[in-house]
Design an enzyme around this catalytic site. Structure first.
Site, PDB file in Angstrom:
ATOM      1  N   ASN A 165       0.853  -1.186   0.000  1.00 51.64           N
ATOM      2  CA  ASN A 165       0.000   0.000   0.000  1.00 51.64           C
ATOM      3  C   ASN A 165       0.891   1.240   0.000  1.00 51.64           C
ATOM      4  OD1 ASN A 165      -1.970   1.936   0.328  1.00 51.64           O
ATOM      5  ND2 ASN A 165      -2.461   1.380   2.442  1.00 51.64           N
ATOM      6  N   LYS A 198      -0.020   4.268  -0.242  1.00 56.25           N
ATOM      7  CA  LYS A 198      -0.723   5.388   0.392  1.00 56.25           C
ATOM      8  C   LYS A 198      -0.553   6.654  -0.463  1.00 56.25           C
ATOM      9  CE  LYS A 198      -0.407   3.161   4.863  1.00 56.25           C
ATOM     10  NZ  LYS A 198      -0.317   3.327   6.320  1.00 56.25           N
ATOM     11  N   HIS A 252      -9.561   0.345   5.255  1.00 56.00           N
ATOM     12  CA  HIS A 252      -8.290   0.655   5.899  1.00 56.00           C
ATOM     13  C   HIS A 252      -8.538   1.595   7.072  1.00 56.00           C
ATOM     14  CE1 HIS A 252      -4.207   2.100   6.547  1.00 56.00           C
ATOM     15  NE2 HIS A 252      -3.788   1.038   5.881  1.00 56.00           N
ATOM     16  N   GLU A 307      -7.202   4.157   8.091  1.00 59.00           N
ATOM     17  CA  GLU A 307      -7.168   5.589   7.778  1.00 59.00           C
ATOM     18  C   GLU A 307      -8.485   6.045   7.169  1.00 59.00           C
ATOM     19  OE1 GLU A 307      -3.656   5.393   5.444  1.00 59.00           O
ATOM     20  OE2 GLU A 307      -2.454   4.931   7.213  1.00 59.00           O
ATOM     21  N   GLU A 320      -5.039  -5.399  10.647  1.00 60.75           N
ATOM     22  CA  GLU A 320      -4.092  -4.309  10.845  1.00 60.75           C
ATOM     23  C   GLU A 320      -4.403  -3.585  12.149  1.00 60.75           C
ATOM     24  OE1 GLU A 320      -2.291  -2.782   6.854  1.00 60.75           O
ATOM     25  OE2 GLU A 320      -4.231  -1.864   7.170  1.00 60.75           O
ATOM     26  N   GLY A 340       2.244   2.587  10.681  1.00 59.22           N
ATOM     27  CA  GLY A 340       3.007   3.810  10.505  1.00 59.22           C
ATOM     28  C   GLY A 340       3.657   4.331  11.771  1.00 59.22           C
ATOM     29  N   SER A 342       3.446  -2.073  10.156  1.00 62.27           N
ATOM     30  CA  SER A 342       4.892  -1.855  10.216  1.00 62.27           C
ATOM     31  C   SER A 342       5.690  -3.116   9.890  1.00 62.27           C
ATOM     32  CB  SER A 342       5.303  -1.301  11.594  1.00 62.27           C
ATOM     33  OG  SER A 342       4.681  -0.046  11.824  1.00 62.27           O
TER      34      SER A 342
END
Length: 249
Positions: free
Chosen positions: A10, A12, A95, A97, A165, A171, A211
């Site tokens: 990904n 991003k 996701h 985010e 996740e 991140g 990560s």
């Protein structure tokens, strides 16, 4: 049942035309174990077409987001029909985010997932808990809630890859230990067995994201319920090749 290992990258909202070109060239030139590993990359929407045109055909290309309806007055959204028309055969949904920054509900994520499947896409459906939820011992409760929303809408689970996740490990440089990841993956497969049946549960790929990098990816291989990775920042670096080839390290 043997489940094909899955590695997604990904990107991003990162990269430029020049950096994207270098990533594609490096992937095209690399010796990658794509016969045994399903590999997919998810660039920004702006770069989807040139990525699909220039990237080797044994690597799939995914959108990072998709909408829940057909063409229409939905400014800024990605149409699943248009993605399929352009040869983009995968998409992410749910996701963290999207869930946290853009406040997407479990039901909205489920709607998008099913609609994308109906248009012929394979969906990498993301689930996971925040740090506060983990510290409150609600990890499984949160994941099951998100999964139940998907189960209420999804009709073909062969077109779904579940990406666990933990939000606190995305991140941040923090990574769930392989043991922590396996504990959740076991519960996800247990849920699938009870909710969807043994055949679907055995075939369902459950990948870990949070990560993951070239230094820690091999540590996850000893756990049979971890079927691959969804990689963030490391997918922009040469170490992504090592993650794809993790079984050979």
């Amino acid at each position: 049942m043997a489940r094909k290992f899955f590695v997604g990258g990904n990107f991003k909202m990162n990269g430029s035309l020049e950096s994207q070109k270098k990533i594609i060239e490096a992937l095209n030139a690399a010796k990658l174990n794509t016969e045994k590993v399903e590999v997919v990359v998810a660039p920004q929407a702006l770069y989807l077409l040139n990525t699909r045109a220039e990237l080797r055909k044994d690597i799939g290309v995914a959108a990072q987001n998709v909408f829940s309806k057909a063409h229409g007055a939905y400014t800024g959204e990605n149409s699943a029909q248009s993605l399929a028309d352009a040869g983009i055969t995968y998409t992410l949904t749910g996701h963290s985010e999207r869930r946290t920054i853009f406040k997407e509900s479990d039901e909205f994520v489920a709607d998008k997932t099913q609609y994308a499947i109906e248009q012929g896409l394979i969906v990498i459906a993301c689930i996971g808990e925040t740090l506060a939820e983990r510290e409150a011992d609600k990890t499984i409760e949160v994941c099951v809630r998100q999964l139940n929303a998907l189960a209420a809408k999804v009709k073909d689970w062969s077109k779904v890859v579940i990406a666990y996740e933990p939000v606190w490990a995305i991140g941040t440089g923090k990574t769930a230990t392989p043991e922590q990841a396996q504990e959740v993956h076991v519960e996800i497969r247990k849920w699938a067995n009870e909710k969807l049946g043994a055949q679907i549960a055995d075939a369902l790929r459950i990948i870990y994201g949070g990560s993951v990098n070239g230094g820690n990816c091999k540590d996850f291989l000893k756990f049979e319920d971890i079927d691959g990775f969804l990689v963030g920042g490391a997918s922009l670096k040469p170490e992504f090749h090592n993650i794809i080839n993790v079984h050979n390290l």
